[in-house]
Design a protein around this motif. Sequence first.
Motif, PDB file in Angstrom:
ATOM      1  N   TRP A 263       0.717  -0.995  -0.049  1.00 45.26           N
ATOM      2  CA  TRP A 263      -0.261   0.095  -0.083  1.00 45.26           C
ATOM      3  C   TRP A 263       1.015   1.295  -0.024  1.00 45.26           C
ATOM      4  O   TRP A 263       1.798   1.434   0.598  1.00 45.26           O
ATOM      5  CB  TRP A 263      -1.021   0.183   1.449  1.00 45.26           C
ATOM      6  N   LEU A 264       0.379   2.313  -0.691  1.00 46.46           N
ATOM      7  CA  LEU A 264       1.004   3.706  -0.628  1.00 46.46           C
ATOM      8  C   LEU A 264       0.101   4.164   0.367  1.00 46.46           C
ATOM      9  O   LEU A 264      -0.910   4.581   0.551  1.00 46.46           O
ATOM     10  CB  LEU A 264       0.842   4.256  -2.096  1.00 46.46           C
ATOM     11  N   VAL A 265       1.160   4.836   1.402  1.00 46.76           N
ATOM     12  CA  VAL A 265       0.377   5.436   2.689  1.00 46.76           C
ATOM     13  C   VAL A 265       0.849   6.845   3.173  1.00 46.76           C
ATOM     14  O   VAL A 265       2.188   6.814   2.915  1.00 46.76           O
ATOM     15  CB  VAL A 265       0.851   4.389   3.804  1.00 46.76           C
ATOM     16  N   ARG A 266       0.156   7.631   3.764  1.00 45.16           N
ATOM     17  CA  ARG A 266       0.397   9.061   4.145  1.00 45.16           C
ATOM     18  C   ARG A 266      -0.458   9.221   5.230  1.00 45.16           C
ATOM     19  O   ARG A 266      -1.549   8.794   5.278  1.00 45.16           O
ATOM     20  CB  ARG A 266       0.759  10.093   3.013  1.00 45.16           C
ATOM     21  N   PRO A 267       0.131  10.037   6.189  1.00 38.99           N
ATOM     22  CA  PRO A 267      -0.663  10.467   7.510  1.00 38.99           C
ATOM     23  C   PRO A 267      -1.877  11.263   6.636  1.00 38.99           C
ATOM     24  O   PRO A 267      -1.692  12.066   5.846  1.00 38.99           O
ATOM     25  CB  PRO A 267       0.372  11.385   8.144  1.00 38.99           C
ATOM     26  N   VAL A 272       0.584  18.353   3.977  1.00 41.95           N
ATOM     27  CA  VAL A 272       1.452  17.732   2.970  1.00 41.95           C
ATOM     28  C   VAL A 272       1.956  19.018   1.873  1.00 41.95           C
ATOM     29  O   VAL A 272       1.291  19.854   1.373  1.00 41.95           O
ATOM     30  CB  VAL A 272       0.354  17.178   1.895  1.00 41.95           C
ATOM     31  N   SER A 273       3.428  18.890   1.940  1.00 42.93           N
ATOM     32  CA  SER A 273       4.115  19.819   1.086  1.00 42.93           C
ATOM     33  C   SER A 273       3.999  19.724  -0.375  1.00 42.93           C
ATOM     34  O   SER A 273       3.344  18.484  -0.711  1.00 42.93           O
ATOM     35  CB  SER A 273       5.422  19.682   1.413  1.00 42.93           C
ATOM     36  N   ASP A 275       5.986  19.280  -2.554  1.00 37.67           N
ATOM     37  CA  ASP A 275       6.922  18.142  -3.172  1.00 37.67           C
ATOM     38  C   ASP A 275       6.524  16.863  -2.826  1.00 37.67           C
ATOM     39  O   ASP A 275       6.531  15.919  -3.519  1.00 37.67           O
ATOM     40  CB  ASP A 275       8.431  18.458  -2.707  1.00 37.67           C
ATOM     41  N   ALA A 276       6.152  16.492  -1.532  1.00 37.50           N
ATOM     42  CA  ALA A 276       5.409  15.362  -1.028  1.00 37.50           C
ATOM     43  C   ALA A 276       4.267  15.064  -1.912  1.00 37.50           C
ATOM     44  O   ALA A 276       4.203  13.680  -2.300  1.00 37.50           O
ATOM     45  CB  ALA A 276       5.211  15.459   0.457  1.00 37.50           C
ATOM     46  N   ALA A 277       3.553  15.931  -2.307  1.00 44.97           N
ATOM     47  CA  ALA A 277       2.210  15.771  -2.966  1.00 44.97           C
ATOM     48  C   ALA A 277       2.635  15.577  -4.455  1.00 44.97           C
ATOM     49  O   ALA A 277       2.139  14.399  -5.038  1.00 44.97           O
ATOM     50  CB  ALA A 277       1.462  17.082  -3.066  1.00 44.97           C
ATOM     51  N   LEU A 278       3.613  15.850  -5.067  1.00 43.23           N
ATOM     52  CA  LEU A 278       3.966  15.679  -6.248  1.00 43.23           C
ATOM     53  C   LEU A 278       4.745  14.091  -6.421  1.00 43.23           C
ATOM     54  O   LEU A 278       4.392  13.405  -7.227  1.00 43.23           O
ATOM     55  CB  LEU A 278       5.402  16.593  -6.758  1.00 43.23           C
TER      56      LEU A 278
END
Length: 288
Positions: A263-267, A272-273, A275-278
Amino acid sequence: MSQLPPLLWLQAFESAARTLSFTAAGNELGVTQAAISQRVRLLEDRVGQKLFVRHARSLTLTPAGQAWLPSIHDAFARISEGTLEVFGSTSEQPVTLRATPVIQQTWLAPRLIAFHRAHPQVAIRVVSAIWPDDFGPEGADIEIRYGKGEWTGVEMQPLGEEQLLPVCSQAVAETLTAPSDLAGHTLLHAVGFGVGWPGWLQEAGVAHLEAQCWSLTCDNQVMTLALASQSGGVALTHRRLMEQRNDLVAPFELSVLSDERFWLVRPSRRHVSEDAALVWSWLHNSMG
């Protein structure tokens, strides 16, 4: 300084003391209730006193726990303030991506190369995790986890259906024409997976065969695949992890489905910056 308890133990105490719940603390830190309980017990052993009174359905702080908690709050606040003062806001930091070594080497590596070529200005820091408790919110913007997706406080996208199949070196494969030929070979086990050799052997109709095989167990797939590539046995791995391997072959076409997957997971509650969103968008769009 050497007498200070590990930071993870202190985090577990602070969160459990604030929420008065090991379950809530586990959800907050992205680990299990059992992991929080274990860390608190280790901390209590280290300081030599009980920090919580454990009731049937609740927790309360002991006098020692109540007296210590303000110092822990203050320490975490000072760390946060000092980090911000020295390093600036998190938006200026690299995107931290946490994953197991085997998914890094196979699925992730070619995608990160392609991303870097398209967006060389985005700094990425890749960190490793092996056990489920290695995952959590401490410093990671994005994670690739393995399991049934039963996590709270996160946004997640499955990487797709998982199928497991045997793999080995070409030399070993030449001795295998049917599953029954595995008798006398070494089966390489990677712990921590819901479906393993017993499931595949049963699907192949040779469940009894495990007793006729040698066994070697590792705590990660990197090692089982390394052993298999050097003719050290036959490993069971995910079909997607074979994408970038040219040192292993699949002697049989038969694979077994798993109810666990990557799974691709994020808090879900963290800012979300850009860059992180990209990075998230890139990985999400290359899930195939």
